[in-house]
Design a protein around this motif. Structure first.
Motif, short mmCIF file in Angstrom:
data_model
loop_
_atom_site.label_atom_id
_atom_site.label_comp_id
_atom_site.label_asym_id
_atom_site.label_seq_id
_atom_site.Cartn_x
_atom_site.Cartn_y
_atom_site.Cartn_z
N GLU A 137 -0.95 1.29 9.07
CA GLU A 137 -2.31 1.44 9.73
C GLU A 137 -3.48 1.70 8.74
N HIS A 138 -2.84 1.52 7.42
CA HIS A 138 -3.72 2.20 6.25
C HIS A 138 -4.67 0.92 6.01
N PRO A 139 -6.27 1.27 5.80
CA PRO A 139 -6.96 0.45 5.46
C PRO A 139 -6.53 -0.46 4.17
N MET A 140 -6.95 -1.73 4.09
CA MET A 140 -6.61 -2.76 3.23
C MET A 140 -8.01 -3.20 2.64
N GLU A 141 -8.85 -2.38 2.37
CA GLU A 141 -10.42 -2.65 1.96
C GLU A 141 -10.36 -2.75 0.33
N LYS A 142 -11.24 -3.34 -0.34
CA LYS A 142 -11.40 -3.64 -1.76
C LYS A 142 -11.34 -2.49 -2.46
N GLY A 143 -11.66 -1.39 -2.38
CA GLY A 143 -11.55 -0.24 -3.04
C GLY A 143 -10.36 0.88 -2.53
N HIS A 144 -9.85 0.57 -1.54
CA HIS A 144 -8.94 1.43 -0.98
C HIS A 144 -7.87 0.74 -0.28
N PHE A 145 -6.60 0.50 -0.85
CA PHE A 145 -5.78 -0.46 -0.14
C PHE A 145 -4.35 0.10 -0.77
N LEU A 146 -3.15 -0.38 -0.16
CA LEU A 146 -2.02 -0.25 -0.53
C LEU A 146 -1.68 -1.36 -1.64
N SER A 147 -1.37 -1.08 -2.90
CA SER A 147 -1.27 -2.01 -3.85
C SER A 147 0.18 -2.77 -4.06
N PHE A 148 1.06 -1.95 -3.77
CA PHE A 148 2.45 -2.41 -3.83
C PHE A 148 3.40 -1.45 -2.83
N VAL A 149 4.59 -2.37 -2.30
CA VAL A 149 5.49 -1.62 -1.54
C VAL A 149 6.80 -1.66 -2.41
N ALA A 150 7.51 -0.84 -2.77
CA ALA A 150 8.90 -0.86 -3.20
C ALA A 150 10.10 -0.05 -2.57
N PHE A 151 11.26 -0.75 -2.51
CA PHE A 151 12.51 -0.25 -1.80
C PHE A 151 13.40 -0.13 -2.75
N VAL A 152 13.78 1.17 -3.03
CA VAL A 152 14.71 1.65 -4.08
C VAL A 152 16.03 2.02 -3.49
N THR A 153 17.29 1.54 -4.15
CA THR A 153 18.52 1.98 -3.71
C THR A 153 19.20 2.39 -4.94
N GLY A 154 20.39 2.82 -5.05
CA GLY A 154 20.96 3.19 -6.49
C GLY A 154 21.28 2.14 -7.25
N GLU A 155 21.01 0.81 -7.03
CA GLU A 155 21.43 -0.15 -8.07
C GLU A 155 20.28 -1.17 -8.09
N ARG A 156 19.29 -0.98 -7.15
CA ARG A 156 17.95 -2.16 -7.38
C ARG A 156 16.89 -1.44 -6.79
N CYS A 157 15.74 -2.33 -7.46
CA CYS A 157 14.35 -1.92 -6.75
C CYS A 157 13.62 -3.31 -6.33
N LEU A 158 13.13 -3.28 -5.25
CA LEU A 158 12.35 -4.78 -5.09
C LEU A 158 11.10 -4.14 -4.75
N LEU A 159 10.25 -4.87 -5.55
CA LEU A 159 8.80 -4.32 -5.73
C LEU A 159 8.00 -5.57 -5.06
#
Length: 194
Positions: A137-159
């Motif tokens: 539900e986070h705003p995705m406006e030019k000055g205020h947004f989520l710039s990345f999502v990452a999923f991290v486990t013991g052996e990998r990171c998906l960004l």
């Protein structure tokens, strides 16, 4: 400056690069005797030469001045220790699994400390076949947004990069449990367990 430590560092870094004293001297427009004097602790490089010397040897300028090229004592063998760095000027995202000195746009970056995601910063995760479908539900406006999502486990990171003025919808493979991290351009790094 400790000329002995700096000289030892220059010698070690030069040898790692497979360079002779003459080759390093030619690259810096100085004599090989000058390089030899530095390495024998009979003098230190002139301040005006430090940026070029740092670049040619591939050594961080601060580490060069301290004369310390020792590897980090902290092991970077697990993605669970991953650290995120975000440049506030260009938005560049850098990760490290161990101790690191990171800079961007001429400024040193500090590792972000993730805070527990609550309210508008909490992502919704819905299982769809063999993937997680993430929304917010986070705003995705030019000055205020989520710039990345990452999923991290013991052996990998998906960004995955996300962009302003787009809906926040991300699909990631369902592969066991891990930590979901996401970065708000105004409020910082958040995490939740998945």
């Amino acid at each position: 400056m400790d000329c002995e430590k700096i000289g030892a560092l220059i010698r070690a870094a030069r040898r790692e690069r497979g360079m002779t004293q003459r080759e390093l001297g030619e690259a810096l427009h100085i004599s090989d005797r000058t390089v030899s004097k530095w390495e024998c602790a009979q003098g230190c490089p002139d301040v005006s030469l430090l940026p070029a010397l740092s670049a040619r040897l591939g050594v961080d300028l601060e580490r060069m001045l301290s004369g310390d090229l020792e590897p980090s004592r902290e092991k970077g063998d697990s993605m669970k220790r991953i650290r995120f760095f975000v440049c506030p000027h260009c938005g560049n995202v850098v990760t490290a699994t161990g101790e690191a000195s990171v800079s961007c746009c001429g400024r040193r970056l500090e590792a972000l400390t993730p805070q527990r995601a609550e309210g508008v910063h909490r992502l919704r995760a819905e299982a769809v076949e063999d993937e997680w479908f993430l929304t917010a539900e986070h705003p995705m406006e030019k000055g205020h947004f989520l710039s990345f999502v990452a999923f991290v486990t013991g052996e990998r990171c998906l960004l995955i990069r996300t962009y302003p003025e787009w809906e926040m919808q991300v699909r990631i493979p369902r592969r066991g449990h891990g930590k979901l991290l996401h970065y708000c351009t105004e409020h910082g790094l958040f995490y939740q367990l998945l």
